[in-house]
Write a protein that holds these residues in place. Sequence first.
Motif, PDB file in Angstrom:
ATOM      1  N   ALA A 196      26.203 -17.260 -80.779  1.00  0.00           N
ATOM      2  CA  ALA A 196      24.610 -17.264 -80.496  1.00  0.00           C
ATOM      3  C   ALA A 196      25.005 -17.303 -79.125  1.00  0.00           C
ATOM      4  O   ALA A 196      24.201 -16.665 -78.258  1.00  0.00           O
ATOM      5  CB  ALA A 196      23.984 -18.552 -80.825  1.00  0.00           C
TER       6      ALA A 196
ATOM      7  N   HIS B  56      18.952 -17.376 -80.288  1.00  0.00           N
ATOM      8  CA  HIS B  56      19.870 -16.686 -80.842  1.00  0.00           C
ATOM      9  C   HIS B  56      20.325 -17.191 -81.970  1.00  0.00           C
ATOM     10  O   HIS B  56      21.541 -16.674 -82.682  1.00  0.00           O
ATOM     11  CB  HIS B  56      20.966 -16.262 -79.503  1.00  0.00           C
ATOM     12  CG  HIS B  56      20.354 -15.683 -78.617  1.00  0.00           C
ATOM     13  ND1 HIS B  56      20.137 -13.995 -78.691  1.00  0.00           N
ATOM     14  CD2 HIS B  56      19.976 -15.757 -77.207  1.00  0.00           C
ATOM     15  CE1 HIS B  56      19.711 -13.781 -77.437  1.00  0.00           C
ATOM     16  NE2 HIS B  56      19.527 -14.752 -76.778  1.00  0.00           N
TER      17      HIS B  56
ATOM     18  N   ASP C  58      25.505 -13.624 -77.730  1.00  0.00           N
ATOM     19  CA  ASP C  58      24.552 -12.895 -77.876  1.00  0.00           C
ATOM     20  C   ASP C  58      23.721 -13.155 -76.839  1.00  0.00           C
ATOM     21  O   ASP C  58      23.093 -12.155 -75.864  1.00  0.00           O
ATOM     22  CB  ASP C  58      23.853 -12.907 -79.239  1.00  0.00           C
ATOM     23  CG  ASP C  58      24.443 -12.407 -80.347  1.00  0.00           C
ATOM     24  OD1 ASP C  58      25.157 -11.682 -80.123  1.00  0.00           O
ATOM     25  OD2 ASP C  58      23.623 -12.673 -81.561  1.00  0.00           O
TER      26      ASP C  58
END
Length: 181
Positions: A114, A72, A117
């Motif tokens: 990240a 990510h 996500d």
Amino acid sequence: MSESRAVLEGPDIHRALTRIAHEILERTKGADEVVLIGVPTRGVTLARRLGERIEQFEGVKIPVGSIDITMHRDDLRQGPARPLGRTDLPPDGVDGKIVVLVDDVLYSGRTVRAALDALSEFGRPAAVQLAILVDRGHRELPIRADYVGKNLPTAKSEKVKVSLRETDGRDAVILRKGDAR
């Protein structure tokens, strides 16, 4: 030539984590629905320590896990290939839970993005909060920590290095000035 100095030592880190643990308990009104998820590598160790403190205060073992953010990251193409890390979520997962993401240093906000996500692939928490040992500023994304051990204004040329006894043999936060390599 670079100059380094410790801005936090072991007792300072201990106090900061104790304060963060209390703040989590106050904000979430107890530990019943809280899950701590560490961002590797040092965030996982910090999440475990927070879990231990919360257990000491509340008498409740809080679920602790880790989440791999490798796939990510938005800088995958900028360097050599990275090995995939391990995601280790508590058996009850994250659906409907208050997830506290834990990391060592908050800088641009890209690592946290990240992690958010990656977390979305594993369920839908009731809320996501962020606990950081050191916030050094210089955000590139609109991300703010809910719990901060130490706000440490830095220059972009400086580097912040967190050492923890479990991985590095000692607890310290080191600020490197000058040549930040």
